[in-house]
Enzyme design. Structure first.
Site, PDB file in Angstrom:
ATOM      1  CE  LYS A 194      -0.120 -24.669  47.597  1.00  0.00           C
ATOM      2  NZ  LYS A 194      -0.427 -25.211  46.049  1.00  0.00           N
ATOM      3  N   GLY A 246       3.111 -15.990  42.410  1.00  0.00           N
ATOM      4  CA  GLY A 246       1.959 -16.705  41.514  1.00  0.00           C
ATOM      5  C   GLY A 246       1.408 -15.416  40.708  1.00  0.00           C
ATOM      6  CB  SER A 247      -1.848 -15.469  39.151  1.00  0.00           C
ATOM      7  OG  SER A 247      -2.808 -15.809  40.272  1.00  0.00           O
ATOM      8  CB  THR A 248      -1.969 -10.054  39.575  1.00  0.00           C
ATOM      9  OG1 THR A 248      -0.637  -9.731  38.881  1.00  0.00           O
ATOM     10  CG2 THR A 248      -2.297  -8.528  39.883  1.00  0.00           C
ATOM     11  N   GLY A 251      -2.426 -13.034  44.439  1.00  0.00           N
ATOM     12  CA  GLY A 251      -1.793 -12.240  45.393  1.00  0.00           C
ATOM     13  C   GLY A 251      -2.731 -11.275  45.766  1.00  0.00           C
ATOM     14  CD  GLU A 268       9.322 -11.445  43.752  1.00  0.00           C
ATOM     15  OE1 GLU A 268       9.096 -10.812  42.709  1.00  0.00           O
ATOM     16  OE2 GLU A 268      10.375 -11.277  44.458  1.00  0.00           O
ATOM     17  CD  GLU A 399       1.523 -13.078  33.868  1.00  0.00           C
ATOM     18  OE1 GLU A 399       0.450 -13.408  34.731  1.00  0.00           O
ATOM     19  OE2 GLU A 399       2.745 -13.147  34.124  1.00  0.00           O
TER      20      GLU A 399
HETATM   21  P1  NAD Z   1      -1.428 -19.092  40.656  1.00  0.00           P
HETATM   22  O1  NAD Z   1      -1.693 -17.743  41.500  1.00  0.00           O
HETATM   23  O2  NAD Z   1      -2.771 -19.880  40.347  1.00  0.00           O
HETATM   24  O3  NAD Z   1      -0.986 -20.112  41.714  1.00  0.00           O
HETATM   25  C1  NAD Z   1       0.171 -19.896  42.581  1.00  0.00           C
HETATM   26  C2  NAD Z   1       0.637 -20.821  43.782  1.00  0.00           C
HETATM   27  O4  NAD Z   1      -0.841 -20.220  44.763  1.00  0.00           O
HETATM   28  C3  NAD Z   1      -0.046 -22.280  43.567  1.00  0.00           C
HETATM   29  O5  NAD Z   1       0.810 -22.770  44.622  1.00  0.00           O
HETATM   30  C4  NAD Z   1      -1.445 -22.320  44.139  1.00  0.00           C
HETATM   31  O6  NAD Z   1      -1.885 -23.452  44.239  1.00  0.00           O
HETATM   32  C5  NAD Z   1      -1.463 -21.235  45.108  1.00  0.00           C
HETATM   33  N1  NAD Z   1      -2.870 -20.733  45.576  1.00  0.00           N
HETATM   34  C6  NAD Z   1      -3.955 -20.636  44.620  1.00  0.00           C
HETATM   35  N2  NAD Z   1      -4.978 -20.274  45.346  1.00  0.00           N
HETATM   36  C7  NAD Z   1      -4.327 -19.584  46.479  1.00  0.00           C
HETATM   37  C8  NAD Z   1      -5.373 -19.089  47.574  1.00  0.00           C
HETATM   38  N3  NAD Z   1      -6.437 -18.693  47.543  1.00  0.00           N
HETATM   39  N4  NAD Z   1      -4.451 -18.894  48.623  1.00  0.00           N
HETATM   40  C9  NAD Z   1      -3.206 -19.173  48.631  1.00  0.00           C
HETATM   41  N5  NAD Z   1      -2.508 -19.946  47.756  1.00  0.00           N
HETATM   42  C10 NAD Z   1      -3.315 -20.253  46.435  1.00  0.00           C
HETATM   43  O7  NAD Z   1      -0.307 -18.938  39.798  1.00  0.00           O
HETATM   44  P2  NAD Z   1       0.398 -19.926  38.736  1.00  0.00           P
HETATM   45  O8  NAD Z   1      -0.748 -20.240  37.799  1.00  0.00           O
HETATM   46  O9  NAD Z   1       0.885 -21.217  39.570  1.00  0.00           O
HETATM   47  O10 NAD Z   1       1.563 -19.109  38.258  1.00  0.00           O
HETATM   48  C11 NAD Z   1       1.651 -18.494  37.231  1.00  0.00           C
HETATM   49  C12 NAD Z   1       1.655 -17.072  37.817  1.00  0.00           C
HETATM   50  O11 NAD Z   1       2.789 -16.871  38.598  1.00  0.00           O
HETATM   51  C13 NAD Z   1       1.929 -16.152  36.565  1.00  0.00           C
HETATM   52  O12 NAD Z   1       0.801 -14.805  36.948  1.00  0.00           O
HETATM   53  C14 NAD Z   1       3.262 -15.613  36.817  1.00  0.00           C
HETATM   54  O13 NAD Z   1       3.488 -14.200  36.182  1.00  0.00           O
HETATM   55  C15 NAD Z   1       3.559 -15.564  38.256  1.00  0.00           C
HETATM   56  N6  NAD Z   1       4.871 -15.635  38.413  1.00  0.00           N
HETATM   57  C16 NAD Z   1       5.771 -14.747  39.027  1.00  0.00           C
HETATM   58  C17 NAD Z   1       6.897 -14.709  39.312  1.00  0.00           C
HETATM   59  C18 NAD Z   1       7.659 -13.347  39.996  1.00  0.00           C
HETATM   60  O14 NAD Z   1       8.704 -13.773  40.338  1.00  0.00           O
HETATM   61  N7  NAD Z   1       7.103 -12.184  39.975  1.00  0.00           N
HETATM   62  C19 NAD Z   1       7.645 -15.798  39.126  1.00  0.00           C
HETATM   63  C20 NAD Z   1       6.793 -17.082  38.533  1.00  0.00           C
HETATM   64  C21 NAD Z   1       5.830 -16.653  38.337  1.00  0.00           C
END
Ligand code: NAD
Length: 488
Positions: A194, A246-248, A251, A268, A399
């Site tokens: 996804k 994605g975001s903490t 996560g 991650e 962040e």
């Molecule tokens: P986000 O958490 O908003 O979204 C990430 C993904 O999760 C998207 O595909 C989103 O549609 C999906 N998502 C949203 N809500 C969900 C839920 N309830 N259940 C399952 N999936 C859901 O993050 P973002 O804004 O897309 O990305 C930025 C974040 O990602 C930052 O915090 C960044 O630090 C982190 N990031 C971490 C790494 C790493 O390797 N540690 C790498 C890249 C980005």
């Protein structure tokens, strides 16, 4: 499906002669369906959403929104492919498919780079030289492991898990998809991916590549949509493993959702990396590393060096050099080869960054922004730094995910270690010094998954990546990246 050729005219107002990458060679559909069981399938919801070019605010394409029923179809297709074909195939044969995908990605690298830049706003220099080559390199690297798992884990009889649900963010769309799909396939799993809703296009181009590679139907399925689609993948009963970047905040939701199930998880998450400059460092080189670490990708990097710690004796010199260099950064058309800082990925992310700028000023921080012009349309943030901060300030702790640097000073090694570790995150860090012993002393005491010495933001498929604390757990890349997809 009808294909259209995209051409963009930019009204630029920059000093350098424009050097835009051509868009005439790229092929995009006006509308994208879901990629399930090797076919393009209309969404059950009948709904589509627009993906926007953040540098122009123009719609690039419409993309299908998958609901629970669609996700169920995708998981069923992945399970069938796992049971009937992929788990039975000799590992060396699996490897050949992964190599084929890698080669096709290389052949289409230019098109993928342009699409990545249009959909996400990052400079073409980044997508052309970093994202796309590294994504292909991950497939090449993991293709090599497919038939060597017994050597990677001797006497442990590694076995695949089954169906992997994978969710990726918008900052490195194709690269994050590669980090997830390549090790999953090499270890014999099938996939439901996804991608992020603001940057789904390169994952959909990857689906075309996967079709072209002849990978058996259903081994990789790609479902587009926002958080609800991701949640449907996480909550599906027949998924064996969740890999999330994605975001903490999200996560934590995922961690709660899988608690009490048999699903394996890797997370991650976010970061707030410390970049530390000692007085004995090569200062010009260090300043270039700081710039690369926070501004080159608009700060849209989980491991961005967003906190800078400068030893007091060289503070004035470093700050002067940093501001001088900020003034020479080219902000604007991401497709231009001269551009250093591209567009902010979305209107929402720009609003988040602006809010943090306001908070930083309210907390007493002194803000400095480069004196550049930005295009009238699109989402832009000038390279920014804050001084006069304290450890408890929100822009030091949280962040921001934008081109905003929090600058602080230190006197002693123990002081900077304490300050660097004073964050809920623990993803990455950078240390700039002439003394190897100092570097090793720091790396041993800092709680960060990746620490660069006299360089920053360097990646390699052979090298594991991942965090401590609220930056998540599990590693992607290298030999370590195979383990989360195996049982022993
Ligand atoms: P986000 O958490 O908003 O979204 C990430 C993904 O999760 C998207 O595909 C989103 O549609 C999906 N998502 C949203 N809500 C969900 C839920 N309830 N259940 C399952 N999936 C859901 O993050 P973002 O804004 O897309 O990305 C930025 C974040 O990602 C930052 O915090 C960044 O630090 C982190 N990031 C971490 C790494 C790493 O390797 N540690 C790498 C890249 C980005």
């Amino acid at each position: 499906m009808s294909k259209k050729t995209i051409a963009i005219n930019f009204d630029t107002g920059w000093d350098l002669n424009p050097a835009p990458e051509s868009t005439s060679h790229i092929q995009l559909n006006e509308q994208y369906q879901l990629f399930i069981g090797g076919k393009w399938v209309k969404p059950e919801s009948g709904k589509y959403f627009a993906t926007i070019n953040p540098a122009t605010e123009e719609k690039i394409a419409m993309v299908a929104e998958a609901n629970e029923k669609d996700v169920d179809k995708a998981v069923k297709a992945a399970r069938k492919a796992y049971n009937d074909v992929w788990s039975k195939m000799p590992a060396a044969e699996r490897g050949k498919y992964i190599y084929r995908i890698a080669r096709l990605m290389q052949e289409k690298a230019r098109e993928l780079a342009v699409i990545e830049t249009m959909d996400g706003g990052k400079p073409i220099r980044e997508s052309r030289d970093i994202d796309i080559p590294l994504a292909a390199a991950h497939f090449f690297y993991y293709a090599g492991w497919a038939d060597k798992l017994n050597y990677a884990f001797p006497n442990r009889h590694p076995q695949s898990l089954g169906v992997a649900g994978q969710i990726t963010p918008w900052n490195f769309p194709l690269l994050m998809a590669a980090w997830k799909i390549a090790p999953a396939l090499a270890t014999g799993n099938t996939v439901v991916l996804k991608p992020a809703e603001t940057t789904p296009l390169t994952a959909l181009k990857l689906a075309e590549i996967i079709q072209e590679s002849g990978l058996p139907d259903g081994v990789v399925n790609i479902v587009t949509g926002a958080g609800a689609t991701g949640a449907a993948v996480v909550n599906h009963k027949d998924v064996d493993k969740i890999a999330f970047t994605g975001s903490t905040g999200v996560g934590k939701i995922i961690q709660n959702a899988v608690a009490g199930t048999n699903k394996k998880v890797t997370l991650e998450l976010g970061g707030k990396a410390a970049n530390i400059i000692f007085e004995d460092a090569a200062l010009d080189q260090a300043v270039e590393g700081i710039i690369n670490g926070i501004y080159f990708n608009q700060g849209h990097v989980c491991c961005a060096g967003s906190r800078l710690f400068v030893q007091e004796s060289v503070y004035d010199t470093v700050l002067r050099k940093l501001k001088d260099r900020m003034e020479s950064l080219v902000v604007g058309n991401p497709l231009d080869k001269n551009t250093d800082v591209g567009a902010i990925n979305s209107k929402e992310q720009l609003a988040t960054i602006h809010n943090y700028l306001k908070i930083g000023k309210q907390e007493g921080g002194e803000m400095y922004q480069s004196n550049c012009s930005t295009p009238k349309k699109g989402y832009w943030c000038k390279p920014t730094l804050f001084t006069n901060l304290s450890q408890s300030n929100r822009i030091v702790q949280e962040e921001i995910f934008g081109p905003v640097l929090a600058v602080q000073t230190f006197r002693t090694v123990s002081e900077v270690i304490e300050k660097a570790n004073n964050t809920p995150f623990g993803l990455s860090a950078g240390v700039w010094t002439d003394k190897g012993s100092k570097l090793f002393n720091l790396t041993a005491q800092m709680r960060a998954g990746i620490i660069w010495g006299n360089t920053y933001n360097k990646f390699d498929p052979t090298s594991p990546f991942g965090g401590y604390k609220e930056s998540g757990f599990g590693r992607e890349g290298g030999l370590h990246g195979l383990k989360p997809y195996l049982k022993f």
